[in-house]
Design a protein around this motif. Structure first.
Motif, PDB file in Angstrom:
ATOM      1  N   GLY A 187      25.855   7.673   3.485  1.00 31.66           N
ATOM      2  CA  GLY A 187      27.086   7.337   4.164  1.00 31.66           C
ATOM      3  C   GLY A 187      27.033   7.599   5.660  1.00 31.66           C
ATOM      4  O   GLY A 187      27.705   6.918   6.437  1.00 31.66           O
ATOM      5  N   ASP A 188      26.247   8.580   6.066  1.00 30.37           N
ATOM      6  CA  ASP A 188      26.084   8.930   7.473  1.00 30.37           C
ATOM      7  C   ASP A 188      24.923   8.121   8.038  1.00 30.37           C
ATOM      8  O   ASP A 188      23.756   8.391   7.741  1.00 30.37           O
ATOM      9  N   ALA A 189      25.223   7.120   8.857  1.00 30.33           N
ATOM     10  CA  ALA A 189      24.192   6.220   9.378  1.00 30.33           C
ATOM     11  C   ALA A 189      23.158   6.963  10.220  1.00 30.33           C
ATOM     12  O   ALA A 189      21.960   6.662  10.144  1.00 30.33           O
ATOM     13  N   GLN A 190      23.600   7.935  11.008  1.00 27.16           N
ATOM     14  CA  GLN A 190      22.665   8.683  11.841  1.00 27.16           C
ATOM     15  C   GLN A 190      21.709   9.505  10.996  1.00 27.16           C
ATOM     16  O   GLN A 190      20.503   9.539  11.249  1.00 27.16           O
ATOM     17  N   ARG A 191      22.246  10.154   9.970  1.00 24.69           N
ATOM     18  CA  ARG A 191      21.405  10.934   9.045  1.00 24.69           C
ATOM     19  C   ARG A 191      20.419  10.012   8.337  1.00 24.69           C
ATOM     20  O   ARG A 191      19.252  10.361   8.130  1.00 24.69           O
ATOM     21  N   ALA A 192      20.866   8.814   7.958  1.00 25.65           N
ATOM     22  CA  ALA A 192      19.993   7.861   7.282  1.00 25.65           C
ATOM     23  C   ALA A 192      18.823   7.463   8.182  1.00 25.65           C
ATOM     24  O   ALA A 192      17.671   7.402   7.734  1.00 25.65           O
ATOM     25  N   GLU A 193      19.084   7.201   9.443  1.00 28.06           N
ATOM     26  CA  GLU A 193      18.022   6.826  10.370  1.00 28.06           C
ATOM     27  C   GLU A 193      17.047   7.981  10.596  1.00 28.06           C
ATOM     28  O   GLU A 193      15.827   7.777  10.645  1.00 28.06           O
ATOM     29  N   GLN A 194      17.589   9.181  10.712  1.00 26.07           N
ATOM     30  CA  GLN A 194      16.728  10.348  10.900  1.00 26.07           C
ATOM     31  C   GLN A 194      15.824  10.552   9.692  1.00 26.07           C
ATOM     32  O   GLN A 194      14.630  10.838   9.839  1.00 26.07           O
ATOM     33  N   LEU A 195      16.388  10.400   8.487  1.00 28.77           N
ATOM     34  CA  LEU A 195      15.595  10.565   7.284  1.00 28.77           C
ATOM     35  C   LEU A 195      14.550   9.459   7.170  1.00 28.77           C
ATOM     36  O   LEU A 195      13.406   9.714   6.783  1.00 28.77           O
ATOM     37  N   ALA A 196      14.925   8.225   7.499  1.00 29.25           N
ATOM     38  CA  ALA A 196      13.967   7.121   7.457  1.00 29.25           C
ATOM     39  C   ALA A 196      12.791   7.398   8.392  1.00 29.25           C
ATOM     40  O   ALA A 196      11.629   7.146   8.046  1.00 29.25           O
ATOM     41  N   ASP A 197      13.076   7.924   9.565  1.00 24.90           N
ATOM     42  CA  ASP A 197      12.004   8.271  10.498  1.00 24.90           C
ATOM     43  C   ASP A 197      11.096   9.354   9.925  1.00 24.90           C
ATOM     44  O   ASP A 197       9.871   9.295  10.048  1.00 24.90           O
ATOM     45  N   VAL A 239      12.091   3.404  -5.160  1.00 25.46           N
ATOM     46  CA  VAL A 239      12.937   4.567  -5.407  1.00 25.46           C
ATOM     47  C   VAL A 239      13.974   4.621  -4.293  1.00 25.46           C
ATOM     48  O   VAL A 239      13.754   4.085  -3.200  1.00 25.46           O
ATOM     49  N   ALA A 240      15.112   5.234  -4.567  1.00 25.07           N
ATOM     50  CA  ALA A 240      16.155   5.363  -3.560  1.00 25.07           C
ATOM     51  C   ALA A 240      16.473   6.822  -3.295  1.00 25.07           C
ATOM     52  O   ALA A 240      16.408   7.655  -4.197  1.00 25.07           O
ATOM     53  N   VAL A 241      16.812   7.113  -2.056  1.00 22.86           N
ATOM     54  CA  VAL A 241      17.376   8.402  -1.685  1.00 22.86           C
ATOM     55  C   VAL A 241      18.810   8.106  -1.267  1.00 22.86           C
ATOM     56  O   VAL A 241      19.039   7.351  -0.313  1.00 22.86           O
ATOM     57  N   ALA A 242      19.766   8.635  -2.006  1.00 23.29           N
ATOM     58  CA  ALA A 242      21.161   8.273  -1.788  1.00 23.29           C
ATOM     59  C   ALA A 242      22.052   9.502  -1.802  1.00 23.29           C
ATOM     60  O   ALA A 242      21.641  10.588  -2.227  1.00 23.29           O
ATOM     61  N   ASP A 243      23.283   9.325  -1.327  1.00 17.60           N
ATOM     62  CA  ASP A 243      24.284  10.384  -1.424  1.00 17.60           C
ATOM     63  C   ASP A 243      25.428   9.896  -2.312  1.00 17.60           C
ATOM     64  O   ASP A 243      25.389   8.785  -2.854  1.00 17.60           O
ATOM     65  N   ASP A 244      26.433  10.719  -2.496  1.00 20.73           N
ATOM     66  CA  ASP A 244      27.539  10.365  -3.380  1.00 20.73           C
ATOM     67  C   ASP A 244      28.257   9.101  -2.912  1.00 20.73           C
ATOM     68  O   ASP A 244      28.689   8.281  -3.720  1.00 20.73           O
ATOM     69  N   THR A 245      28.373   8.939  -1.591  1.00 21.48           N
ATOM     70  CA  THR A 245      29.042   7.761  -1.045  1.00 21.48           C
ATOM     71  C   THR A 245      28.334   6.484  -1.463  1.00 21.48           C
ATOM     72  O   THR A 245      28.967   5.506  -1.879  1.00 21.48           O
ATOM     73  N   GLN A 290       0.809  -1.200   0.000  1.00 27.68           N
ATOM     74  CA  GLN A 290       0.000   0.000   0.000  1.00 27.68           C
ATOM     75  C   GLN A 290       0.854   1.267   0.000  1.00 27.68           C
ATOM     76  O   GLN A 290       0.321   2.351  -0.191  1.00 27.68           O
ATOM     77  N   ARG A 291       2.134   1.144   0.204  1.00 32.52           N
ATOM     78  CA  ARG A 291       2.992   2.302   0.357  1.00 32.52           C
ATOM     79  C   ARG A 291       4.162   2.240  -0.613  1.00 32.52           C
ATOM     80  O   ARG A 291       4.590   1.175  -1.042  1.00 32.52           O
ATOM     81  N   LEU A 292       4.679   3.408  -0.939  1.00 33.12           N
ATOM     82  CA  LEU A 292       5.829   3.516  -1.822  1.00 33.12           C
ATOM     83  C   LEU A 292       7.079   3.177  -1.011  1.00 33.12           C
ATOM     84  O   LEU A 292       7.348   3.787   0.020  1.00 33.12           O
ATOM     85  N   THR A 293       7.831   2.182  -1.460  1.00 33.93           N
ATOM     86  CA  THR A 293       9.022   1.784  -0.715  1.00 33.93           C
ATOM     87  C   THR A 293      10.214   2.645  -1.134  1.00 33.93           C
ATOM     88  O   THR A 293      10.499   2.799  -2.315  1.00 33.93           O
ATOM     89  N   VAL A 294      10.893   3.219  -0.152  1.00 31.21           N
ATOM     90  CA  VAL A 294      11.998   4.149  -0.389  1.00 31.21           C
ATOM     91  C   VAL A 294      13.256   3.613   0.283  1.00 31.21           C
ATOM     92  O   VAL A 294      13.313   3.485   1.506  1.00 31.21           O
ATOM     93  N   LEU A 295      14.252   3.280  -0.518  1.00 27.81           N
ATOM     94  CA  LEU A 295      15.536   2.837   0.015  1.00 27.81           C
ATOM     95  C   LEU A 295      16.347   4.060   0.428  1.00 27.81           C
ATOM     96  O   LEU A 295      16.564   4.965  -0.370  1.00 27.81           O
ATOM     97  N   VAL A 296      16.789   4.108   1.676  1.00 29.81           N
ATOM     98  CA  VAL A 296      17.607   5.214   2.181  1.00 29.81           C
ATOM     99  C   VAL A 296      19.046   4.731   2.261  1.00 29.81           C
ATOM    100  O   VAL A 296      19.379   3.855   3.065  1.00 29.81           O
ATOM    101  N   ALA A 297      19.900   5.260   1.402  1.00 29.38           N
ATOM    102  CA  ALA A 297      21.296   4.825   1.324  1.00 29.38           C
ATOM    103  C   ALA A 297      22.209   6.036   1.476  1.00 29.38           C
ATOM    104  O   ALA A 297      22.488   6.747   0.512  1.00 29.38           O
TER     105      ALA A 297
END
Length: 212
Positions: A26-36, A59-65, A17-24
């Motif tokens: 390099g900063d693990a803390q930033r990734a968790e905050q964005l996932a929340d 879809v993915a949300v990623a950084d250069d790393t 029922q929801r759009l799945t977004v991969l959060v990738a």
């Protein structure tokens, strides 16, 4: 991972029922905050890179790393959080570039558009077709810049936003689905460089796009 995103991942029945977004990121803390932040939207299901279901995301949300380490499939549309601007060559699956400091609401709007097959250009267009370099931090509209090019339908949606209309009211007034209304709102946020609806209305007023 923080609780809200973890709970979403723990309930696979929601993924249909929801759009799945991969959060990738390099900063693990930033990734968790964005996932929340993404998990707070009722139509998004965030997944951290490395999870067993991550590569099946819409879809993915990623950084250069993440791009350099190939943590994201080359066939998955990507919203890139990066300071890259100009004519730097990017992988073909990068369909939008947002500044690293972009907030969750703006990233969520870009993810919805990217998953729907759109590419977000520097000229404030949202298009199907060839990639144009994405929105950069310097491109947030101000009083001295040209007005963004809104489609006639987006102008109608913006006018209703200025009246305080929620998505259901917009859909009813324009005789469109709620999903389509939500899509147009996301496009408006991207084109105006707005963090949320209130910010979009303020920017639109400064640009003379709406009168309230």
């Amino acid at each position: 991972m923080a609780n809200s995103a973890a709970q979403a991942i723990a309930r696979p029945e929601l993924s249909a029922q929801r759009l799945t977004v991969l959060v990738a990121l390099g900063d693990a803390q930033r990734a968790e905050q964005l996932a929340d932040a993404l998990a707070a939207s009722d139509d998004l299901l965030p997944m951290l890179a490395g999870s067993s279901t991550g590569q099946a995301a819409d879809v993915a949300v990623a950084d250069d790393t993440a791009l350099e380490s190939r943590a994201v499939s080359s066939t998955m549309p990507v919203v890139l959080l990066s300071r890259r601007i100009g004519h730097e060559r990017l992988p073909g699956n990068v369909v939008a570039v947002l500044p690293p400091s972009a907030d969750g609401l703006l990233i969520a709007a870009a993810a919805r558009l990217a998953a729907s097959g759109y590419r977000i250009s520097r000229s404030s267009e949202v298009v199907h077709g060839d990639f144009h370099d994405g929105l950069a931090e310097e491109e947030v509209l101000d009083d001295h810049q040209a007005r963004p090019a809104l489609s006639p339908r987006e102008a109608e949606v913006l006018a209703l936003l200025a009246e305080g209309a929620p998505n259901k009211v917009i859909a009813r007034r324009l005789n469109i689905s709620v999903h389509t209304a939500k899509f147009h709102v996301a496009a408006i946020l991207i084109k105006l460089g707005a963090a949320n609806r209130t910010d979009a209305i303020a920017i639109a007023m400064r640009q003379g796009l709406v009168l309230v």
